[in-house]
Design a protein around this motif. Sequence first.
Motif, PDB file in Angstrom:
ATOM      1  N   ALA A  62       0.829  -1.208   0.000  1.00  0.00           N
ATOM      2  CA  ALA A  62       0.000   0.000   0.000  1.00  0.00           C
ATOM      3  C   ALA A  62       0.865   1.260   0.000  1.00  0.00           C
ATOM      4  CB  ALA A  62      -0.929  -0.009   1.212  1.00  0.00           C
ATOM      5  N   ASP A  63       1.927   1.246   0.795  1.00  0.00           N
ATOM      6  CA  ASP A  63       2.809   2.412   0.852  1.00  0.00           C
ATOM      7  C   ASP A  63       3.592   2.574  -0.451  1.00  0.00           C
ATOM      8  OD1 ASP A  63       1.873   2.798   3.378  1.00  0.00           O
ATOM      9  OD2 ASP A  63       3.818   2.648   4.380  1.00  0.00           O
ATOM     10  N   LYS A  64       3.953   1.459  -1.062  1.00  0.00           N
ATOM     11  CA  LYS A  64       4.645   1.523  -2.348  1.00  0.00           C
ATOM     12  C   LYS A  64       3.748   2.132  -3.419  1.00  0.00           C
ATOM     13  CE  LYS A  64       7.467  -1.485  -5.283  1.00  0.00           C
ATOM     14  NZ  LYS A  64       8.012  -2.853  -5.425  1.00  0.00           N
ATOM     15  N   ALA A  65       2.482   1.745  -3.415  1.00  0.00           N
ATOM     16  CA  ALA A  65       1.527   2.313  -4.370  1.00  0.00           C
ATOM     17  C   ALA A  65       1.320   3.797  -4.109  1.00  0.00           C
ATOM     18  CB  ALA A  65       0.198   1.567  -4.287  1.00  0.00           C
ATOM     19  N   ARG A  66       1.298   4.185  -2.836  1.00  0.00           N
ATOM     20  CA  ARG A  66       1.133   5.596  -2.503  1.00  0.00           C
ATOM     21  C   ARG A  66       2.342   6.405  -2.979  1.00  0.00           C
ATOM     22  NH1 ARG A  66      -1.354   9.384  -3.131  1.00  0.00           N
ATOM     23  NH2 ARG A  66      -1.015  11.239  -1.879  1.00  0.00           N
ATOM     24  N   PHE A  67       3.529   5.832  -2.819  1.00  0.00           N
ATOM     25  CA  PHE A  67       4.733   6.529  -3.267  1.00  0.00           C
ATOM     26  C   PHE A  67       4.728   6.699  -4.784  1.00  0.00           C
ATOM     27  CE2 PHE A  67       9.163   6.885  -4.550  1.00  0.00           C
ATOM     28  CZ  PHE A  67       9.613   7.869  -3.691  1.00  0.00           C
ATOM     29  N   ALA A  68       4.291   5.662  -5.486  1.00  0.00           N
ATOM     30  CA  ALA A  68       4.209   5.763  -6.948  1.00  0.00           C
ATOM     31  C   ALA A  68       3.255   6.877  -7.362  1.00  0.00           C
ATOM     32  CB  ALA A  68       3.775   4.430  -7.540  1.00  0.00           C
TER      33      ALA A  68
END
Length: 470
Positions: free
Chosen positions: A269-275
């Motif tokens: 989820a955090d990786k998607a938010r960073f993207a």
Amino acid sequence: MPSPTSPAEALAGLWRLLGQPGQALERAALTGAEPVLPSSFAVGTAAQASIAAAALAAAELWRLRTQTVQQVSVDMRHAAAEFRSERYLRVDGQPAPELWDKIAGAYRCGDGGWVRLHTNFPHHRDGVLAILGCAYERDSVAKALLHWTAADFEQRAAEANLVVAAMRSFADWDAHPQGRAIAALPLLSLEKIGDAPPRPLPPGRRPLSGVRVLELTRIIAGPVAGRTLAAHGAEVLLVNAPHLPAMAPLAIDTGRGKRAAHLDLRAAADKARFAELLRGADVLLQSYRPGGIADLGFGPEQAAAIRPGIVYVSLSAYGHDGPWAGRRGFDSLVQTASGLNVAEAEAAGIDGPKPLPAQALDHASGYLLAYGAMAALARQAQEGGSWHVRVSLAQTGHWLRGLGRIDGGLACPDPDLEDVRDLLEDSPSGFGRLTAMRHAGLLSDTPPRWDLPSVPLGTHAAQWAGQGRQ
């Protein structure tokens, strides 16, 4: 001892390295003279030239925005003091927490050589103690290292992904494969890594108004770059992982002008938010170990695919070429490994390593990162493309060495807090009342300032504050 390079020559060299318009140099006023710090190296010149390059790049962005020029001025005493900004930091009138771990520093080994340990992060400290099999005390570490040669312990620590450097002379470093690789590289590089249409700079009252910077950095160099971009109006979002340790004084000093959010890029989820944040960014600034961010899916080419037109800015310890390209390191270790500590000690007539009077490689690299980022933004705005800026502490050290030596420089008084009081400013922060160094890179029409206070890491949501550019 070779005669030192003048500050104007040093600045011109930096400016021409990235193909910047030569007429801009006529608008830079450099005041003051060496020595300003106790060193045989031209630390004041390095400070003045690197800060001036970043300030001049900001002025050039302003010219692209408005078709008007402004003057840039940098005083050497102020620049050198800013190279030690963390030393002069005060919170509610008191010194910030101790920066160095109690066993960090230089030790003599059994072969008569020296190693420097960087143990400020718990996992680095514990790893060193595990190899040595000794107690967490300086005396115990010193005794344990007498059973090692400096080269063997450096290599064993590197194999364990720890941060240790054996002390070398300039001759040793010049003969080392990594020293030869560094000597063959430019100080910093700016390379096109993808196609994208130009994004003209938006209207704004400051050189970097509307420019979004996504910052993944820690310690000094990367954070100084982000702080510099914020000083010229960029919206800087500092993203840290909550599980990673931080050094409180540095986070306080370099956090001015930024918002600070927590994301763990190992979590989906955090990786998607960073993207998603990256899709709205103009600059991605990162200073993690080589390959670390790429392993998480956000290396230069990966970022350019997610956000065509991105300016990707990378810092490493030992450069991107050579056998140590993947090795971790910090300013103090690169000074030790590359000969600077030996040369300074020889100039002082002492046995054992003598560090520079500032984390000069860190600070210079920070301003060079900011300079490169702004030069790349200018290129992107005019011709399009995605761009990659690369800087390393070792390349910066090689540049500092090439600036020449200061005869009698070690006799210069070491400025204390009272000596630089006129260069400090007070402001509120998320930690208390902050007394901190003002920025030395002055622009006549858009003076640098930090609009946001320094705050604890993770204070803000991981989202952009303003409209910015899409």
